[in-house]
Every structure is written in structure tokens, then in C-alpha cells.
Design a protein around this motif. Sequence first.
Motif, mmCIF file in Angstrom:
data_model
loop_
_atom_site.group_PDB
_atom_site.id
_atom_site.type_symbol
_atom_site.label_atom_id
_atom_site.label_comp_id
_atom_site.label_asym_id
_atom_site.label_seq_id
_atom_site.Cartn_x
_atom_site.Cartn_y
_atom_site.Cartn_z
ATOM 1 N N ARG A 1 0.829 -1.291 0.060
ATOM 2 C CA ARG A 1 -0.204 -0.103 0.102
ATOM 3 C C ARG A 1 0.757 1.117 -0.051
ATOM 4 N N TYR A 2 0.349 2.266 -0.910
ATOM 5 C CA TYR A 2 1.308 3.425 -0.956
ATOM 6 C C TYR A 2 0.218 4.616 -0.596
ATOM 7 N N ARG A 3 0.775 5.621 0.160
ATOM 8 C CA ARG A 3 -0.144 6.684 0.127
ATOM 9 C C ARG A 3 0.894 7.961 0.135
ATOM 10 N N ARG A 4 0.605 9.027 -0.460
ATOM 11 C CA ARG A 4 1.596 10.276 -0.291
ATOM 12 C C ARG A 4 1.679 10.843 0.997
ATOM 13 N N SER A 5 0.768 10.781 1.843
ATOM 14 C CA SER A 5 0.955 11.568 3.180
ATOM 15 C C SER A 5 0.251 10.558 4.319
ATOM 16 N N GLY A 6 0.360 10.848 5.415
ATOM 17 C CA GLY A 6 -0.539 10.193 6.614
ATOM 18 C C GLY A 6 -1.587 11.041 6.816
ATOM 19 N N GLU A 7 -2.084 11.730 6.145
ATOM 20 C CA GLU A 7 -3.173 12.699 6.684
ATOM 21 C C GLU A 7 -4.184 11.908 6.906
ATOM 22 N N PHE A 8 -4.878 10.918 6.319
ATOM 23 C CA PHE A 8 -6.078 10.199 6.450
ATOM 24 C C PHE A 8 -5.546 8.673 7.276
ATOM 25 N N GLY A 9 -4.612 8.643 7.768
ATOM 26 C CA GLY A 9 -4.118 7.422 8.458
ATOM 27 C C GLY A 9 -3.058 6.882 7.947
ATOM 28 N N GLY A 10 -2.651 7.153 6.684
ATOM 29 C CA GLY A 10 -1.337 6.634 6.028
ATOM 30 C C GLY A 10 -1.769 5.365 5.406
ATOM 31 N N ALA A 11 -0.658 4.567 5.091
ATOM 32 C CA ALA A 11 -0.918 3.305 4.202
ATOM 33 C C ALA A 11 -1.353 2.264 5.085
ATOM 34 N N PRO A 12 -0.932 2.043 6.213
ATOM 35 C CA PRO A 12 -1.437 0.819 7.034
ATOM 36 C C PRO A 12 -2.797 0.988 7.190
ATOM 37 N N ALA A 13 -3.376 2.155 7.683
ATOM 38 C CA ALA A 13 -4.925 2.229 7.748
ATOM 39 C C ALA A 13 -5.720 1.911 6.538
ATOM 40 N N SER A 14 -4.911 1.933 5.350
ATOM 41 C CA SER A 14 -5.753 1.553 4.308
ATOM 42 C C SER A 14 -5.961 0.274 3.910
ATOM 43 N N VAL A 15 -5.437 -0.552 4.721
ATOM 44 C CA VAL A 15 -5.768 -1.990 4.595
ATOM 45 C C VAL A 15 -6.939 -2.294 5.278
ATOM 46 N N THR A 16 -8.102 -2.168 4.868
ATOM 47 C CA THR A 16 -9.494 -2.315 5.278
ATOM 48 C C THR A 16 -9.788 -3.842 5.468
ATOM 49 N N TRP A 17 -10.766 -4.157 6.438
ATOM 50 C CA TRP A 17 -11.299 -5.837 6.382
ATOM 51 C C TRP A 17 -11.487 -6.171 4.901
ATOM 52 N N ARG A 18 -12.298 -5.141 4.410
ATOM 53 C CA ARG A 18 -12.733 -5.617 2.909
ATOM 54 C C ARG A 18 -11.373 -6.068 2.395
ATOM 55 N N LYS A 19 -10.433 -5.184 2.105
ATOM 56 C CA LYS A 19 -9.145 -5.558 1.385
ATOM 57 C C LYS A 19 -8.688 -6.783 1.940
ATOM 58 N N GLN A 20 -8.425 -6.955 3.341
ATOM 59 C CA GLN A 20 -8.226 -8.184 3.900
ATOM 60 C C GLN A 20 -9.007 -9.362 3.442
ATOM 61 N N ARG A 21 -10.309 -9.287 3.364
ATOM 62 C CA ARG A 21 -11.016 -10.418 3.088
ATOM 63 C C ARG A 21 -10.831 -10.942 1.512
ATOM 64 N N LYS A 22 -10.642 -9.780 0.701
ATOM 65 C CA LYS A 22 -10.178 -10.153 -0.709
ATOM 66 C C LYS A 22 -8.884 -10.996 -0.909
ATOM 67 N N LEU A 23 -7.843 -10.374 -0.059
ATOM 68 C CA LEU A 23 -6.721 -11.044 -0.221
ATOM 69 C C LEU A 23 -6.936 -12.311 0.360
ATOM 70 N N LEU A 24 -7.466 -12.730 1.282
ATOM 71 C CA LEU A 24 -7.442 -14.105 1.839
ATOM 72 C C LEU A 24 -8.213 -14.964 0.866
ATOM 73 N N ARG A 25 -9.337 -14.287 0.262
ATOM 74 C CA ARG A 25 -9.763 -15.356 -0.733
ATOM 75 C C ARG A 25 -9.122 -15.458 -1.672
ATOM 76 N N ALA A 26 -8.087 -14.695 -2.294
ATOM 77 C CA ALA A 26 -7.299 -14.854 -3.436
ATOM 78 C C ALA A 26 -6.259 -15.711 -2.951
ATOM 79 N N ALA A 27 -5.697 -15.655 -1.590
ATOM 80 C CA ALA A 27 -4.688 -16.514 -1.223
ATOM 81 C C ALA A 27 -5.228 -18.247 -0.972
ATOM 82 N N ALA A 28 -6.592 -18.059 -0.620
ATOM 83 C CA ALA A 28 -7.165 -19.537 -0.603
ATOM 84 C C ALA A 28 -7.162 -20.085 -2.013
ATOM 85 N N LEU A 29 -7.456 -19.385 -2.979
ATOM 86 C CA LEU A 29 -7.436 -19.768 -4.258
ATOM 87 C C LEU A 29 -5.723 -20.362 -4.784
#
Length: 131
Positions: free
Chosen positions: A66-94
Motif C-alpha cells: 500500500r502506498y499513500r502520499r501522506s499520512g493525513e488520513f491514517g497513512g498506508a497501513p490504515a488503508s488495509v481495511t477488513w474488506r481488502k483483507q477479505r479479498k486477499l484472504l480469498r485470493a490466497a485460498a485460491l
Amino acid sequence: MEPVSPRANRSGLLSHQQTGARYESIARRHLEQAGLTFVAANVRYRVGEIDLVMREEARWVFVEVRYRRSGEFGGAPASVTWRKQRKLLRAAALWLASRNASFETTDCRFDVVAITGDRLEWLPDAFNADV
């Protein structure tokens, strides 16, 4: 956190895909220098995408970059939402299923490489399949 080259994204010069590819390359180099072995990049399934697939000895490591230009809205770590995690988990399962494996039978983890501005932060085991 580790600094990233100041030649990073120059606004307006790179497309969204080029920017993503650049930071995935930076993340890959960082992980390889830390001892992980590159296996694949941009593995796409209908349910989601895996930015990087790496190996750490016998363990699969699925990496979200994840890349973000600034941490103004929580930065890159905060952008890994539970929805994104779920998508990654599903892809990894496949990914694992295509190798006759599953979360139950294979050692794996989910890392995040978060780049905010010029700072790189590697978050090993950022979340797990119990999400």
C-alpha cells in the motif's frame, strides 16, 4: 520505518498502475533483502489480487503493498481495511488450492508493506485467516 528513494512518484507523471508497480518493486526488493524469496506478483483472481507472493523457508507469505502520499488520513497501513483483507484472504485460498493446499494444511502469513510518503514500514503477520 525505512526511507524510500526521493525519486518516488512525481505527481502527474506516472499512471496509477505505474505507481503501483513502482512501489511493489520497492517492497519486493526490501523483502528479498530481508531474506524472503520472490515467487509471483500481481496474482489476480475474480475475488481479489495478491500483490506479492513470497516464501520464507517453508512458509508462504502473501503481501499487500500500500502506498499513500501522506499520512493525513491514517497513512498506508490504515488503508488495509477488513474488506481488502477479505479479498486477499480469498485470493490466497485460491492460490493455495491450486497447489492442493489450504490454510489448514499450509504454513502461511499475511504481511503488509506500507509506504507513506518516503517511509516504508513492513508489517509481518499483519492479519490472519481468522479475520
